[in-house]
Design a protein around this motif. Structure first.
Motif, PDB file in Angstrom:
ATOM      1  N   SER A   1       0.902  -1.285  -0.010  1.00  0.00           N
ATOM      2  CA  SER A   1      -0.108   0.065  -0.080  1.00  0.00           C
ATOM      3  C   SER A   1       1.050   1.299  -0.046  1.00  0.00           C
ATOM      4  O   SER A   1       0.392   2.321  -0.092  1.00  0.00           O
ATOM      5  N   ILE A   2       2.134   1.128   0.038  1.00  0.00           N
ATOM      6  CA  ILE A   2       3.155   2.169   0.184  1.00  0.00           C
ATOM      7  C   ILE A   2       3.559   2.700  -1.310  1.00  0.00           C
ATOM      8  O   ILE A   2       3.732   1.792  -2.125  1.00  0.00           O
ATOM      9  N   ILE A   3       3.370   3.963  -1.761  1.00  0.00           N
ATOM     10  CA  ILE A   3       3.872   4.605  -2.911  1.00  0.00           C
ATOM     11  C   ILE A   3       5.335   5.158  -2.702  1.00  0.00           C
ATOM     12  O   ILE A   3       5.697   5.954  -1.829  1.00  0.00           O
ATOM     13  N   PRO A   4       6.479   4.305  -3.240  1.00  0.00           N
ATOM     14  CA  PRO A   4       7.990   4.511  -2.715  1.00  0.00           C
ATOM     15  C   PRO A   4       8.262   5.983  -2.945  1.00  0.00           C
ATOM     16  O   PRO A   4       9.169   6.560  -2.236  1.00  0.00           O
ATOM     17  N   GLU A   5       7.799   6.542  -4.357  1.00  0.00           N
ATOM     18  CA  GLU A   5       8.288   7.979  -4.517  1.00  0.00           C
ATOM     19  C   GLU A   5       7.713   9.053  -3.698  1.00  0.00           C
ATOM     20  O   GLU A   5       8.113  10.005  -3.568  1.00  0.00           O
ATOM     21  N   LEU A   6       6.675   8.741  -2.805  1.00  0.00           N
ATOM     22  CA  LEU A   6       6.120   9.567  -1.709  1.00  0.00           C
ATOM     23  C   LEU A   6       6.646   9.362  -0.267  1.00  0.00           C
ATOM     24  O   LEU A   6       6.258  10.018   0.631  1.00  0.00           O
ATOM     25  N   VAL A   7       7.861   8.548  -0.418  1.00  0.00           N
ATOM     26  CA  VAL A   7       8.274   8.162   1.305  1.00  0.00           C
ATOM     27  C   VAL A   7       9.579   9.250   1.325  1.00  0.00           C
ATOM     28  O   VAL A   7      10.331   9.538   0.627  1.00  0.00           O
TER      29      VAL A   7
ATOM     30  N   TYR B   1      -1.239  14.955  -3.004  1.00  0.00           N
ATOM     31  CA  TYR B   1      -1.881  13.991  -3.596  1.00  0.00           C
ATOM     32  C   TYR B   1      -1.295  12.997  -4.559  1.00  0.00           C
ATOM     33  O   TYR B   1      -0.414  13.336  -5.452  1.00  0.00           O
ATOM     34  N   GLY B   2      -1.449  11.782  -4.565  1.00  0.00           N
ATOM     35  CA  GLY B   2      -0.738  10.885  -5.489  1.00  0.00           C
ATOM     36  C   GLY B   2      -1.451   9.875  -5.916  1.00  0.00           C
ATOM     37  O   GLY B   2      -2.598   9.302  -4.983  1.00  0.00           O
ATOM     38  N   ALA B   3      -1.117   9.001  -6.917  1.00  0.00           N
ATOM     39  CA  ALA B   3      -2.004   7.735  -7.111  1.00  0.00           C
ATOM     40  C   ALA B   3      -1.061   6.883  -8.006  1.00  0.00           C
ATOM     41  O   ALA B   3       0.124   7.318  -8.569  1.00  0.00           O
ATOM     42  N   GLN B   4      -1.058   5.465  -7.883  1.00  0.00           N
ATOM     43  CA  GLN B   4      -0.259   4.511  -8.512  1.00  0.00           C
ATOM     44  C   GLN B   4      -1.052   3.462  -9.142  1.00  0.00           C
ATOM     45  O   GLN B   4      -2.258   2.810  -8.387  1.00  0.00           O
ATOM     46  N   VAL B   5      -0.878   3.010 -10.245  1.00  0.00           N
ATOM     47  CA  VAL B   5      -1.383   1.729 -10.788  1.00  0.00           C
ATOM     48  C   VAL B   5      -0.268   0.742 -11.399  1.00  0.00           C
ATOM     49  O   VAL B   5       0.667   1.259 -11.758  1.00  0.00           O
ATOM     50  N   HIS B   6      -0.611  -0.403 -11.098  1.00  0.00           N
ATOM     51  CA  HIS B   6       0.535  -1.378 -11.516  1.00  0.00           C
ATOM     52  C   HIS B   6      -0.044  -2.622 -11.658  1.00  0.00           C
ATOM     53  O   HIS B   6      -0.931  -3.320 -11.288  1.00  0.00           O
ATOM     54  N   PHE B   7       0.430  -3.155 -13.213  1.00  0.00           N
ATOM     55  CA  PHE B   7       0.271  -4.485 -13.677  1.00  0.00           C
ATOM     56  C   PHE B   7       1.223  -5.339 -13.780  1.00  0.00           C
ATOM     57  O   PHE B   7       2.460  -4.884 -14.356  1.00  0.00           O
ATOM     58  N   PHE B   8       1.175  -6.730 -13.683  1.00  0.00           N
ATOM     59  CA  PHE B   8       2.122  -7.490 -13.793  1.00  0.00           C
ATOM     60  C   PHE B   8       1.713  -8.960 -14.182  1.00  0.00           C
ATOM     61  O   PHE B   8       0.814  -9.473 -13.648  1.00  0.00           O
ATOM     62  N   GLN B   9       2.280  -9.492 -15.535  1.00  0.00           N
ATOM     63  CA  GLN B   9       1.888 -10.830 -15.797  1.00  0.00           C
ATOM     64  C   GLN B   9       2.868 -11.883 -15.101  1.00  0.00           C
ATOM     65  O   GLN B   9       2.560 -13.107 -14.891  1.00  0.00           O
ATOM     66  N   GLY B  10       4.178 -11.467 -14.905  1.00  0.00           N
ATOM     67  CA  GLY B  10       5.224 -12.527 -14.428  1.00  0.00           C
ATOM     68  C   GLY B  10       5.820 -13.407 -15.299  1.00  0.00           C
ATOM     69  O   GLY B  10       5.133 -13.619 -16.483  1.00  0.00           O
ATOM     70  N   PRO B  11       6.899 -14.092 -15.089  1.00  0.00           N
ATOM     71  CA  PRO B  11       7.475 -14.963 -15.687  1.00  0.00           C
ATOM     72  C   PRO B  11       6.916 -16.579 -15.632  1.00  0.00           C
ATOM     73  O   PRO B  11       7.222 -17.346 -16.073  1.00  0.00           O
ATOM     74  N   TRP B  12       5.740 -16.804 -14.901  1.00  0.00           N
ATOM     75  CA  TRP B  12       5.186 -18.050 -14.309  1.00  0.00           C
ATOM     76  C   TRP B  12       4.492 -18.547 -15.629  1.00  0.00           C
ATOM     77  O   TRP B  12       4.201 -17.978 -16.480  1.00  0.00           O
ATOM     78  N   VAL B  13       4.370 -19.763 -15.724  1.00  0.00           N
ATOM     79  CA  VAL B  13       3.393 -20.623 -16.765  1.00  0.00           C
ATOM     80  C   VAL B  13       2.220 -20.031 -16.411  1.00  0.00           C
ATOM     81  O   VAL B  13       1.474 -19.790 -17.422  1.00  0.00           O
ATOM     82  N   GLN B  14       1.671 -20.008 -15.264  1.00  0.00           N
ATOM     83  CA  GLN B  14       0.279 -19.461 -14.888  1.00  0.00           C
ATOM     84  C   GLN B  14       0.535 -17.878 -14.851  1.00  0.00           C
ATOM     85  O   GLN B  14       1.029 -17.512 -14.029  1.00  0.00           O
TER      86      GLN B  14
ATOM     87  N   ASN C   1      -3.281   2.252  -5.984  1.00  0.00           N
ATOM     88  CA  ASN C   1      -2.930   2.990  -4.704  1.00  0.00           C
ATOM     89  C   ASN C   1      -3.343   4.411  -4.926  1.00  0.00           C
ATOM     90  O   ASN C   1      -3.065   4.985  -5.986  1.00  0.00           O
ATOM     91  N   GLY C   2      -3.746   4.912  -3.737  1.00  0.00           N
ATOM     92  CA  GLY C   2      -3.968   6.548  -3.639  1.00  0.00           C
ATOM     93  C   GLY C   2      -3.634   7.071  -2.279  1.00  0.00           C
ATOM     94  O   GLY C   2      -3.731   6.215  -1.452  1.00  0.00           O
ATOM     95  N   MET C   3      -3.175   8.087  -2.482  1.00  0.00           N
ATOM     96  CA  MET C   3      -2.798   8.735  -1.073  1.00  0.00           C
ATOM     97  C   MET C   3      -3.104  10.161  -1.202  1.00  0.00           C
ATOM     98  O   MET C   3      -3.342  11.000  -2.292  1.00  0.00           O
ATOM     99  N   LEU C   4      -3.624  11.014   0.042  1.00  0.00           N
ATOM    100  CA  LEU C   4      -4.081  12.250   0.215  1.00  0.00           C
ATOM    101  C   LEU C   4      -3.525  12.740   1.443  1.00  0.00           C
ATOM    102  O   LEU C   4      -3.661  12.205   2.446  1.00  0.00           O
ATOM    103  N   ARG C   5      -2.586  13.738   1.497  1.00  0.00           N
ATOM    104  CA  ARG C   5      -2.152  14.268   2.672  1.00  0.00           C
ATOM    105  C   ARG C   5      -2.225  15.707   2.905  1.00  0.00           C
ATOM    106  O   ARG C   5      -1.845  16.552   1.632  1.00  0.00           O
TER     107      ARG C   5
END
Length: 710
Positions: free
Chosen positions: A151-157, A220-233, A241-245
């Motif tokens: 749930s953390i957005i690294p760029e906003l730490v 205010y910031g938001a993140q979207v992340h998609f990943f298929q991965g190297p797996w057979v499945q 993710n979203g953040m408002l401070r």
């Protein structure tokens, strides 16, 4: 030519969802830009005098002489995060020297953590808080102290404060091995939008900005992340993710309100039998159950108020969290149920509410400078339908356990720091923790009940120096971790209610000691050396995968850690950390003294270069080994060495980056576990059942990022 594990997908190198992702990312960036413009220019401009504000750059080179309580405490700032190629968010904790965060059961699940000879599972004995909100979850459906950092957005730490050992009065549950405190940025010098794309269907977008609003700063910031991965499945990760401070920071007081949201769903490839890979029944990235995976949500709202003066400092933090999880896992294949398989579903829904506050007085008594801090911490976890189900392909078969749990903790502490001599100070503390457990077992009523546990934990640190920009530390302290409430109130065996059993202790006593030195004798250099010891009265915890408690008895760990950070010039940063640990059970018969998955060696090193004409580069190496897989020490994991490279170019508001992860892709890097497993009868290898399981590390991957500031 693709690798054997990499599948070609129709429509070229981009997955079918890439176009949808691009639209989502574009809309997210557009919203962030428009919001930035609205907040920044929504009112007529007024003539005003602008004064430049001083900015403090924090990092491991920060001067902690006179403030640190132990050699193993430290601080890492945002500039150092930018120098580290991160293959996953959980690697943020690897800025804590000696800490490992490995992949485990999909990118949407909590990582597997290792520190100071502990297989921390998903967080037991290592605590994390984000802006004052605890991240570890008690009496969790999957594992005690479950710690999901996704749930953390690294760029906003902004920075991470860290330490190790049970020596700090303000830290309680899950903190005996170590802790990390994450703090997010108050504002950004510029808004930005960042897009990352890479092999195996990796796409990630982040957009954030901040504006001055009503005398404070809105970030205010938001993140979207998609990943298929190297797996057979395909992993099919979808993460949002979203953040408002909103922050007001004055000279003598301030406040902040934080809102964070996180949602993810994914398909997981769990560890697979080594014998199945060796015999060719499964590929290295194959799966025993392609329906494993999960969904999770986490939403939090918190507020902080602080003030300071010449003679005092205080802070109050309140928070509320909603969280849910549905996790499907199959670690043993067809061992218990040869017909349907052994897949389990772990489900929970919880609300967490609490607060913490402290008041520090700066005093002078009898000619001695001293700081005295009084603090409290209150937390309530209300968990409904804490469930373990037997499933097949995510379809319900039967319920193994289900309970409602209410768990409340109330803690008080006092800490005093006194400067006795110009070169000698002490930090003494006393902490009281009381836990109330209330369990309503819906299948085995005999295991319902209410109980309470209380512990007092004294702490003492002796600090000598500085001499030649070096301080010496001796630390002593008692700590604890809580056990799962279902194990605490259990009175009969779940599979045989006629058989009585002893419940687990609510709080497990731990005690430790450390001697160390911190030196900053060279400009831009920080080195620490620590020798430590930690004893746990019991490692009896609730095993969520089995729905019962597993006693392991007392344990002892000791080791040595040497950390180094050096910035000899403005363009070069070097760091190297070495941690060596011995871990064993106490009072056990025979040779069954090894603690499975206790990592005996962790080495991390890196270099970051700021090159001419806007170019930059980084290199990071991680090595860990000496890992027993069973108590008798007859099975050991191999050594794992990972090398990551990063390079980039920045020109004004445009930044281009290229990262290469796991440069030397090798089967020798695969991570081993010990589970007993079985294949379906028509696939059962002649070797029968054994316990060596493999979870292969990610193959070599290349990812490219584009960041635009506005």
């Amino acid at each position: 030519m693709p690798r054997p594990c990499q599948k070609l997908r129709p429509g070229g190198p981009f997955p079918a969802g890439a176009r949808t992702f691009t639209i989502r990312l574009g809309l997210g960036v557009l919203v962030a830009v428009l919001a930035h413009r609205v907040f920044a220019y929504g009112e007529p401009p007024e003539a005003e005098t602008v004064s430049l504000e001083s900015i403090t750059v924090r990092g491991r080179a920060a001067d902690l002489l006179g403030t640190a309580e132990s050699a193993s405490q430290g601080e890492v700032g945002q500039p150092e995060f930018q120098q580290r190629p991160l293959s996953r968010i959980g690697e943020l904790v690897e800025v804590v020297p000696g800490t490992l965060a490995t992949q485990h059961s999909g990118s949407g699940k909590a990582n597997q953590y290792f520190l100071r000879g502990f297989n921390l599972d998903h967080g037991t004995d290592f605590s994390v808080a984000l802006d004052g909100v605890p991240m570890n979850l008690r009496s969790h459906a999957h594992g005690q102290g479950y710690l999901d950092l996704n749930s953390i957005i690294p760029e906003l730490v902004d920075r991470i404060d860290y330490g190790k050992g049970p020596y700090y009065a303000e830290l309680g549950d899950f903190s005996s091995a170590g802790y990390a405190r994450f703090h997010t940025l108050h504002r950004l010098p510029q808004g930005f939008a960042k897009f990352t794309g890479g092999e195996f269907g990796y796409y990630r977008g982040v957009a954030a900005a901040s504006s001055a609003v009503g005398g404070g700063d809105l970030l205010y910031g938001a993140q979207v992340h998609f990943f298929q991965g190297p797996w057979v499945q395909d992993e099919a990760l979808n993460q949002y993710n979203g953040m408002l401070r909103y922050t007001v920071d004055r000279k003598d007081w301030g406040m902040a309100v934080n809102g964070k949201a996180y949602r993810a769903h994914w398909t997981a490839t769990n560890q697979i039998p080594a014998r199945a890979v060796e015999s060719g029944l499964l590929s290295r990235y194959g799966t025993m159950d392609p329906s494993d995976g999960g969904t999770t949500d986490r939403y939090s709202l918190s507020g902080t108020l602080w003030s300071r003066g010449d003679t005092y400092r205080n802070e109050l933090n309140l928070y509320a969290v909603y969280y849910d999880l549905d996790l499907y896992s199959n670690f043993t294949g067809y061992l218990d149920d040869p017909v349907h398989g052994d897949q389990i579903n772990q489900h929970e829904r919880r609300v967490v509410a609490g607060g913490n506050g402290e008041q520090t007085f700066f005093q002078r008594w009898f000619g001695l400078e001293m700081d005295t801090t009084l603090g409290f911490q209150v937390r309530y976890d209300g968990i409904s339908n804490l469930t373990l189900n037997h499933t097949a392909k995510r379809q319900f078969l039967n319920t193994v356990s289900v309970a409602d749990v209410d768990e409340t903790s109330v803690s008080f502490y006092v800490k005093n720091q006194t400067q006795w001599l110009p070169k000698f100070r002490t930090v003494a503390g006393l902490r009281s923790d009381t836990f109330l457990f209330d369990v309503k077992d819906k299948l085995v009523p005999q295991n319902s009940g209410q109980t309470a546990s209380t512990l007092l934990s004294p702490k003492l640190s002796l600090v000598f120096g500085p001499w030649f920009d070096s301080e010496w530390f001796i630390n002593l302290g008692y700590g604890f971790h809580s056990n799962d409430a279902r194990g605490v109130t259990a009175r009969v065996a779940r599979n045989d209610p006629a058989t009585p059993m002893a419940g687990a202790p609510g709080l497990v006593r731990q005690r430790g000691a450390e001697a160390g030195v911190r030196t900053q004798i060279l400009p831009g250099q920080v080195s620490t050396l620590a020798i430590w010891w930690l004893h746990s009265d019991s490692e009896l915890v609730f095993a969520g995968d089995a729905g019962t408690t597993e006693p392991t008895g007392a344990s002892e760990r000791y080791g040595v850690e040497w950390t180094n950070y050096y910035k000899p010039t403005d363009w070069l940063t070097l760091d190297a950390d070495f941690a060596f640990t011995s871990a064993r059970y106490l009072g056990v018969p025979g040779n069954a003294k090894d603690i499975p998955n206790s990592v005996g060696r962790v080495i991390g090193a890196g270099a970051a270069l700021q090159l001419p004409y806007g170019f930059f580069a980084s290199l990071r190496v991680r090595d860990f080994g000496r890992v027993p897989l069973n108590e008798s020490g007859t099975a050991w994991a191999g050594d794992t060495t990972l090398v990551n490279l990063g390079a980039g170019y920045q020109y004004q508001t445009l930044k281009l980056e290229l990262d290469v992860f796991n440069l030397f892709d090798s089967r020798a890097n695969d991570i081993a576990y010990y589970y007993t497993s079985r294949f379906p009868q028509n696939e059962q290898p002649a070797s029968g059942v054994d316990g060596i399981m493999l979870h292969p590390v990610m193959p070599r991957q290349v990812r490219a990022s584009v960041t635009i500031a506005f």
